[in-house]
Write a protein that holds these residues in place. Structure first.
Motif, short mmCIF file in Angstrom:
data_model
loop_
_atom_site.label_atom_id
_atom_site.label_comp_id
_atom_site.label_asym_id
_atom_site.label_seq_id
_atom_site.Cartn_x
_atom_site.Cartn_y
_atom_site.Cartn_z
N ALA A 174 0.84 -1.20 0.00
CA ALA A 174 0.00 0.00 0.00
C ALA A 174 0.87 1.25 0.00
O ALA A 174 1.92 1.31 0.65
CB ALA A 174 -0.92 -0.01 1.21
N ASP A 177 -2.98 6.58 -1.61
CA ASP A 177 -4.24 6.26 -2.29
C ASP A 177 -4.03 5.26 -3.43
O ASP A 177 -4.89 5.11 -4.29
CB ASP A 177 -4.89 7.53 -2.84
N THR A 179 -0.97 1.92 -4.84
CA THR A 179 -0.11 0.79 -4.53
C THR A 179 1.25 0.98 -5.19
O THR A 179 1.34 1.45 -6.33
CB THR A 179 -0.75 -0.52 -5.05
N ARG A 231 -5.54 -1.37 -4.83
CA ARG A 231 -4.98 -1.89 -3.60
C ARG A 231 -4.01 -3.02 -3.91
O ARG A 231 -4.07 -3.62 -4.99
CB ARG A 231 -6.09 -2.39 -2.65
N ARG A 233 -3.87 -6.10 -3.14
CA ARG A 233 -4.44 -7.39 -3.51
C ARG A 233 -4.86 -7.42 -4.99
O ARG A 233 -5.05 -8.50 -5.56
CB ARG A 233 -5.65 -7.70 -2.63
#
Length: 251
Positions: A174, A177, A179, A231, A233
């Motif tokens: 992260a 806002d 990645t 994000r 993931r």
């Protein structure tokens, strides 16, 4: 009278181009029926592999360039160009100097010509379905050591391929806002914010804001991209990023 489907005597080569050419069902490789002529491809590649002078190389280049892998008059490239790219690179490396020049010229056209809208993408060995130019660029980069040596044409081809970059994600964390994605860059990502395609799990996601965060800027080296709005993931290891729009699409 003979036509592009007529097979000349088998041209044996020391580097397997004939066998590899004949192993492909070129008629099964799609393309627009109004200009694409797959019957030209096998005979064109065999003729180019066996060429020992400029006349023979020019004949082969005409077969491949006038409806085979590209259509030079209309500036269109076909999916067969991505299939033929490794064979053209073998010819460029092992063939006569006239065949080398013709092969490199065809590869340059495959990188820069515009694909037909209905036949713009091809599958890669990794499973992504990417634009023809990006697939061809991947093959070109795989022969970088050879292409950097034969002279100006090979180096120019590498420079053109670099614009069709690819980023292989190895780790994501992260970052505000978005990645920060760490991985390996193939080619050259331009400075500033870029639009990109994220390929993961068989799906393609449009990304509007990708930048080099801690760039080495070196082809094949570790780099870090910052991707706004995603994000970690959503950027798993093994995901790949490609340009959202290549230069050929802007012409």
């Amino acid at each position: 009278m003979t036509g592009p489907d007529d097979r000349p005597p088998r041209a044996e080569t020391r580097y397997g181009v004939t066998d590899e050419t004949d192993a492909v069902d070129w008629h099964a490789v799609p393309g627009p029926p109004d200009r694409y002529e797959p019957g030209r491809i096998a005979v064109g590649l065999r003729t180019l592999a066996a060429a020992t002078n400029q006349v023979q190389a020019a004949r082969a280049g005409s077969l491949l360039g006038c409806g085979g892998i590209v259509h030079e008059h209309s500036g269109e490239v076909y999916p067969a160009a991505a299939v033929a790219a490794p064979l053209l690179l073998d010819i460029a490396r092992h063939g006569h100097v006239a065949a080398r020049d013709a092969a490199l010229g065809l590869l340059d056209e495959a990188l820069s010509f515009v694909p037909h809208p209905a036949h713009a993408r091809v599958a890669t060995p990794h499973g992504e379905t990417v634009r023809i130019c990006c697939a061809v660029a991947g093959h070109v980069r795989s022969r970088a050591a050879f292409l950097a040596s034969p002279g100006r044409a090979g180096k120019l081809l590498l420079a053109d391929a670099a614009a069709h970059w690819r980023f292989d994600v190895e780790e994501s964390v992260a970052d505000g806002d978005g990645t920060a994605a760490f991985g390996r860059l193939a080619g050259r990502l331009p400075a500033g914010t870029q639009a990109a395609e994220l390929h993961t799990g068989g799906s393609v996601t449009a990304l509007g804001a990708v930048t080099l965060a801690y760039p080495s800027g070196q082809d094949g080296q570790e780099n870090c991209l910052r991707v706004i709005g995603l994000r970690p993931r959503e950027l798993p290891p093994g995901a790949r990023l490609f340009p959202a729009r290549c230069e050929s699409f802007l012409r």
